[in-house]
Design an enzyme around this catalytic site. Structure first.
Site, short mmCIF file in Angstrom:
data_model
loop_
_atom_site.label_atom_id
_atom_site.label_comp_id
_atom_site.label_asym_id
_atom_site.label_seq_id
_atom_site.Cartn_x
_atom_site.Cartn_y
_atom_site.Cartn_z
N VAL A 39 -45.79 -6.66 -11.24
CA VAL A 39 -44.58 -5.89 -10.96
C VAL A 39 -43.66 -6.85 -10.19
O VAL A 39 -44.01 -7.99 -9.96
CB VAL A 39 -44.87 -4.61 -10.14
CG1 VAL A 39 -45.39 -3.50 -10.99
CG2 VAL A 39 -45.83 -4.91 -9.00
N ALA B 205 -36.97 -6.79 -9.69
CA ALA B 205 -35.60 -6.74 -9.21
C ALA B 205 -35.44 -7.80 -8.12
O ALA B 205 -36.33 -7.99 -7.29
CB ALA B 205 -35.29 -5.36 -8.64
N LYS C 136 -27.64 -7.49 -12.07
CA LYS C 136 -27.77 -6.51 -10.99
C LYS C 136 -26.65 -6.72 -9.97
O LYS C 136 -26.56 -7.79 -9.37
CB LYS C 136 -29.16 -6.69 -10.33
CG LYS C 136 -29.36 -5.84 -9.10
CD LYS C 136 -30.76 -5.99 -8.53
CE LYS C 136 -30.87 -5.26 -7.21
NZ LYS C 136 -32.15 -5.47 -6.55
N VAL D 163 -61.68 -19.34 -7.87
CA VAL D 163 -62.14 -20.04 -6.66
C VAL D 163 -63.21 -19.15 -6.01
O VAL D 163 -62.95 -17.97 -5.74
CB VAL D 163 -60.97 -20.26 -5.68
CG1 VAL D 163 -61.47 -20.84 -4.36
CG2 VAL D 163 -59.91 -21.17 -6.31
N LEU E 82 -47.46 -12.55 -1.76
CA LEU E 82 -48.23 -11.42 -1.24
C LEU E 82 -49.36 -11.87 -0.33
O LEU E 82 -49.81 -11.11 0.52
CB LEU E 82 -48.79 -10.60 -2.41
CG LEU E 82 -47.72 -10.05 -3.38
CD1 LEU E 82 -48.38 -9.38 -4.58
CD2 LEU E 82 -46.78 -9.08 -2.68
N THR F 140 -37.03 -7.50 -1.84
CA THR F 140 -37.03 -8.68 -0.98
C THR F 140 -38.21 -9.63 -1.17
O THR F 140 -38.17 -10.74 -0.66
CB THR F 140 -37.02 -8.23 0.50
OG1 THR F 140 -37.92 -7.13 0.66
CG2 THR F 140 -35.63 -7.81 0.91
C1 FAD Z 1 -45.26 -1.81 -6.36
C2 FAD Z 1 -44.62 -3.15 -6.19
C3 FAD Z 1 -43.30 -3.34 -6.61
C4 FAD Z 1 -42.67 -4.57 -6.42
N1 FAD Z 1 -41.36 -4.73 -6.78
C5 FAD Z 1 -40.71 -5.87 -6.44
C6 FAD Z 1 -39.33 -6.06 -6.73
O1 FAD Z 1 -38.68 -5.22 -7.34
N2 FAD Z 1 -38.75 -7.22 -6.34
C7 FAD Z 1 -39.44 -8.20 -5.69
O2 FAD Z 1 -38.85 -9.20 -5.30
N3 FAD Z 1 -40.76 -8.07 -5.47
C8 FAD Z 1 -41.40 -6.95 -5.81
N4 FAD Z 1 -42.74 -6.83 -5.58
C9 FAD Z 1 -43.48 -7.97 -5.06
C10 FAD Z 1 -43.74 -8.97 -6.18
O3 FAD Z 1 -44.44 -8.36 -7.24
C11 FAD Z 1 -44.52 -10.15 -5.66
O4 FAD Z 1 -43.92 -10.66 -4.52
C12 FAD Z 1 -44.58 -11.27 -6.67
O5 FAD Z 1 -45.01 -10.82 -7.92
C13 FAD Z 1 -45.47 -12.38 -6.21
O6 FAD Z 1 -46.82 -12.01 -6.30
P1 FAD Z 1 -47.90 -13.13 -6.00
O7 FAD Z 1 -47.66 -14.27 -6.95
O8 FAD Z 1 -47.91 -13.40 -4.56
O9 FAD Z 1 -49.29 -12.41 -6.35
P2 FAD Z 1 -49.99 -12.07 -7.74
O10 FAD Z 1 -49.04 -11.78 -8.83
O11 FAD Z 1 -51.01 -11.02 -7.44
O12 FAD Z 1 -50.74 -13.41 -8.14
C14 FAD Z 1 -51.96 -13.80 -7.52
C15 FAD Z 1 -52.57 -14.94 -8.31
O13 FAD Z 1 -53.70 -15.41 -7.62
C16 FAD Z 1 -54.76 -15.57 -8.54
N5 FAD Z 1 -56.03 -15.46 -7.82
C17 FAD Z 1 -56.42 -14.51 -6.94
N6 FAD Z 1 -57.67 -14.76 -6.50
C18 FAD Z 1 -58.06 -15.91 -7.12
C19 FAD Z 1 -59.26 -16.68 -7.11
N7 FAD Z 1 -60.30 -16.34 -6.37
N8 FAD Z 1 -59.30 -17.78 -7.89
C20 FAD Z 1 -58.25 -18.16 -8.66
N9 FAD Z 1 -57.11 -17.47 -8.72
C21 FAD Z 1 -57.02 -16.35 -7.96
C22 FAD Z 1 -54.52 -14.46 -9.55
O14 FAD Z 1 -55.20 -14.72 -10.74
C23 FAD Z 1 -53.01 -14.56 -9.71
O15 FAD Z 1 -52.69 -15.60 -10.62
C24 FAD Z 1 -43.40 -5.62 -5.81
C25 FAD Z 1 -44.73 -5.45 -5.46
C26 FAD Z 1 -45.35 -4.22 -5.62
C27 FAD Z 1 -46.77 -4.05 -5.22
#
Ligand code: FAD
Length: 504
Positions: A48, A51, A79, A187, A335, A346
């Site tokens: 997700v 935006a 937007k 990992v 995250l 944000t």
């Molecule tokens: C309900 C919701 C709505 C959102 N809406 C917005 C929005 O409108 N606008 C906005 O800016 N942000 C939004 N966000 C936040 C946004 O989705 C995240 O900030 C963004 O997608 C970044 O996520 P990430 O890459 O940190 O984590 P993730 O997408 O979860 O990626 C984590 C990665 O780590 C890997 N990983 C985890 N553990 C291991 C392991 N042990 N070994 C190898 N790989 C591993 C996974 O495979 C994956 O590739 C929203 C979040 C939520 C929950």
């Protein structure tokens, strides 16, 4: 000239945060580092996050991403801001625009003149009617901002909506073409150096080991390195931001393509509506203390406008952040470092801000505490200001129709926010910051949109004759109306400039 060995950067995670970081480090730091990204397709990404904020345009430009190509690939739309419905009270609607209200006159912001005329009993339109971005959004029109700073059509910025499942692969191609190495695998162990406590190497389920100098934790909510391996404490903000769940459900698009995100208040939270080229994204963000999960999915399904194209997808989170984002030789981005609900889109901005700081403060092979502390100071600053801005939306309500709204309306708020509200209420003053994400117009939009109207104004606004001022507001509104009417519809602009490949 002194030459350093390249820093070996290891990134865990191939979501938006991981691939944004990989692409940026490889493109912007060149030979200063090598980048190795590890991701597990089996674990997957949060998928997700669709935006964004206008700052993303500058970030993409730094990476050499062409807007039309990026928009077409990710099924993107433009937007102009966020529409908030039913927040101050049921029936309200206001837009937080990516643009200014009116035109400033010298040093005094437009809203002071508006507040002065209101206080004098001179009829004025709602503040929103003097914002070009709001007017264009309400008319479902879109054009790129004019380059002439004197033109009313230059008084706004814009951001993007895009399909989150397509963004990471798009960045991956960019990063790999810039030399990033990718390993598929999970990992399972983290080895630390006994003396320094630094992370030394990671072990994958396959048995492969990966060593590095700097480890970037983009592992999502699990926070595998910063949270689990290094044990950095969590700072919990759920007493101010009680939403801890979301259910997401995309649907077929209906009606005209809107150039804004909608955030519609619900009995135990709010729901988002994000228009894309090929579908509409929807989700209900709610507090589980006030609503059982099964009722959230039903409420969302009943509220969305088109036929669902996927079953409801539940997500869990906590509001807050790790005390420090950079500890030893590990930097968490995305995250893995913290989460603030998506009310003002944000999270991706926080990813991008952290990457920019990391590039500016990029360490040598041994991390220096000075760079690390400065990075943490800047991250804290961004998080704290966004936190206050989000709390404002909940607290500035008169809703009494559910226990959730009773809670947020009456909860104690941070002192830093109480002071900001007080300053605005008295004389329309907005706490000034030299940098950061939400500037004056954003705060003004939410204050006024949720019923916090200034009781006074900047005395410098008295220098203009009231009748002249009223006439100039009238002319301004006319100019906005006629300029907006000449802009293309949002959907037509997309068809002409960046339609997705199969629609062209
Ligand atoms: C309900 C919701 C709505 C959102 N809406 C917005 C929005 O409108 N606008 C906005 O800016 N942000 C939004 N966000 C936040 C946004 O989705 C995240 O900030 C963004 O997608 C970044 O996520 P990430 O890459 O940190 O984590 P993730 O997408 O979860 O990626 C984590 C990665 O780590 C890997 N990983 C985890 N553990 C291991 C392991 N042990 N070994 C190898 N790989 C591993 C996974 O495979 C994956 O590739 C929203 C979040 C939520 C929950």
């Amino acid at each position: 000239m002194e030459r350093h060995d390249p820093v070996r950067v290891v990134i865990i995670g191939g979501g938006t945060a991981g691939w944004m970081t990989a692409a940026a480090l490889a493109r912007l730091l060149g030979h200063a580092c090598t980048v190795h990204l590890i991701e597990s397709e089996q674990i997957g990404i949060v998928g997700v996050g669709e935006a964004t904020l206008p700052q993303m345009r500058a970030f993409n430009a730094r990476l050499g991403i062409a807007e039309a190509d990026f928009m077409a690939w990710t099924r993107g739309t433009f937007k102009l801001g966020i529409e908030f419905r039913d927040w101050g009270k049921i029936g309200d609607s206001y837009i937080h625009p990516f643009g200014t209200f009116g035109r400033g006159r010298g040093e005094v912001d437009f809203h002071h003149y508006w507040a002065r005329l209101r206080a004098l009993g001179v009829p004025v339109r709602p503040l929103e009617d003097y914002s070009f971005a709001c007017a264009m959004a309400r008319a479902n029109r879109f054009a790129i901002p004019a380059s002439d700073p004197a033109a009313i059509a230059s008084t706004f910025g814009y951001a993007y909506h895009f399909d989150a499942t397509l963004f990471a692969p798009y960045l991956r191609a960019l990063a790999e073409s810039a030399g990033v190495r990718r390993t598929e695998g999970e990992v399972v162990a983290v080895a630390r150096d006994g003396a320094s406590g630094d992370i030394a190497q990671l072990t994958l389920r396959s048995g492969e080991t990966v060593a590095g100098d700097l480890f970037v934790d983009c592992s999502g909510f699990r926070s595998l390195l910063l949270g689990e391996a290094l044990g950095e404490p969590w700072q919990d903000w759920s007493h101010w931001l009680p939403a801890d769940r979301a259910v997401a459900m995309p649907c077929r698009s209906q009606g005209e393509l809107t150039p804004y995100t909608s955030a519609i208040a619900m009995p135990a939270g709010w729901r988002w509506r994000i228009p894309l080229q090929h579908r509409t994204g929807n989700g209900y963000v709610y507090a589980s203390a006030f609503l059982p999960d099964d009722r959230a999915a039903d409420a969302l399904q009943a509220a969305i406008e088109g036929a669902p194209i996927a079953p409801p997808r539940p997500l869990r989170f906590r509001a807050g952040r790790r005390q420090r984002s950079w500890v030893n030789n590990c930097v968490a981005i995305g995250l893995a470092s913290g989460f603030l609900e998506p009310l003002e889109s944000t999270s991706i901005h926080l990813v991008q801000a952290a990457i920019s700081q990391l590039v500016e403060l990029f360490p040598a092979r041994r991390v220096s505490p000075i760079e690390r502390d400065e990075f943490n100071r800047l991250v804290d600053y961004e998080y704290d200001r966004i936190r206050d801005f989000l709390i404002l939306h909940y607290h500035a309500t008169t809703r009494r129709d559910s226990p959730f709204w009773d809670y947020v309306r009456t909860m104690p708020i941070p002192d830093s926010l109480a002071e900001k509200i007080d300053l605005f209420r008295r004389r329309g003053r907005v706490v000034k910051h030299r940098e950061g994400v939400f500037m004056d117009a954003s705060w003004i939009a939410v204050y006024v949109g949720q019923g916090i109207v200034p009781q006074g104004h900047d005395p410098r606004a008295d220098a203009v004759d009231a009748a002249d001022l009223a006439a100039s507001l009238h002319r301004l509104h006319d100019e906005i109306r006629t300029t907006v009417a000449a802009a293309p519809l949002h959907a037509a602009h997309i068809r002409a400039t960046c339609a997705m490949p199969d629609a062209a």
